[in-house]
Design an enzyme around this catalytic site. Sequence first.
Site, short mmCIF file in Angstrom:
data_model
loop_
_atom_site.label_atom_id
_atom_site.label_comp_id
_atom_site.label_asym_id
_atom_site.label_seq_id
_atom_site.Cartn_x
_atom_site.Cartn_y
_atom_site.Cartn_z
N HIS A 1 -3.23 6.31 4.62
CA HIS A 1 -1.82 6.52 4.96
C HIS A 1 -1.33 7.86 4.44
O HIS A 1 -1.77 8.33 3.38
CB HIS A 1 -0.95 5.43 4.32
CG HIS A 1 -1.13 4.06 4.90
ND1 HIS A 1 -1.83 3.80 6.04
CD2 HIS A 1 -0.65 2.85 4.47
CE1 HIS A 1 -1.81 2.50 6.30
NE2 HIS A 1 -1.10 1.90 5.37
N CYS B 1 0.81 -1.23 0.00
CA CYS B 1 0.00 0.00 0.00
C CYS B 1 0.84 1.27 0.00
O CYS B 1 0.55 2.22 -0.74
CB CYS B 1 -0.94 -0.01 1.20
SG CYS B 1 -0.13 -0.33 2.78
#
Length: 339
Positions: A241, A128
């Site tokens: 994130h 990710c």
Amino acid sequence: MNIAIVGASGAVGQELLKVLDQQNFPVSSLRLFGSERSAGKEFEFRGEKVKVEKLDHESDFNGVDIAFTSAGASTSKEFADTITKHGTVMIDNSSAFRMEPDVPLVVPEVNPEDALDRPRNIIGNPNCTTIQMVVALKPINDLSPITSVHVSTYQAASGAGAVAMKELQNQFAEIADGKSPTIEKFPYQLAYNIIPQVDVFSDNGYTKEEMKMYNETRKIMHSDKIKVSATCVRVPVMRAHSEAIWLKTEHPLQLEEVRKALESAEGIIVMDDPAEKKYPMPLDISDKDPVYVGRLRKDLADPNGLSFWVVGDQIKKGAALNAVQIAIWLLKNDPKFSK
């Protein structure tokens, strides 16, 4: 398309169901697979209930065009042959095959054509943190080759799965009630804290997560020149994130040409107006598709350097959406599917 999802009960599996629908992906039939614990559960997709089948070596994937797998590296390794033996394309969200030379590692905004060269019928979905970073690096690298990247990540609980998100919620509630927080998924209390460790440490002092960013970036961008030094940090955020990035290019770039390249790039939203305090934050970016870029500026420590801030939804673009975008690209460009 006949689609399967392996690991359907997990956070990414559930997000895959949502993203397939949001992207209007053409699904003729859908099969869901999981562990013995998940088998028998039912999930709704486009108004119909679909029951989770137990994954074993007798599971028949014949006729399945694409299988999205998100049940962990050990499961992907064990069942890869079972899934692919009849020609099913396996888009794998685990770390099992990412660095295998005969498995392409694909981010559609960066290297979609790599998906066509898949001798094992497996396509790797990158980590990710790597995905959202390379989406932002690509338009800059097209202006002048990037030679080095320093990145510090601020990773949400979602990166460790649904159980981790629940643990963070519970910790805040427990502390508010005057109780000691329950610590199981993370090495330390995450609520009201940050943990400078994501994954286990390697012999060189970097964690596996940090080394993924180094190795995967070079493979995706087809560049041995790019060196990546990462520090990955877990923060008490539920989802999405963030990354602070410093990079160096072979030739100095002007901010306006970089800004224009980013604004024109696929999959990027530039949110950068310091005077109005506009910059991307995980609270606002959760459940959004694009990668958001802000705080763009010259690096004061290097005339060839740039610094900027990147935020992306880890479960979405960092996992499920990227996998579905690979499938969409195959549907349009792969002779196997684009009949």
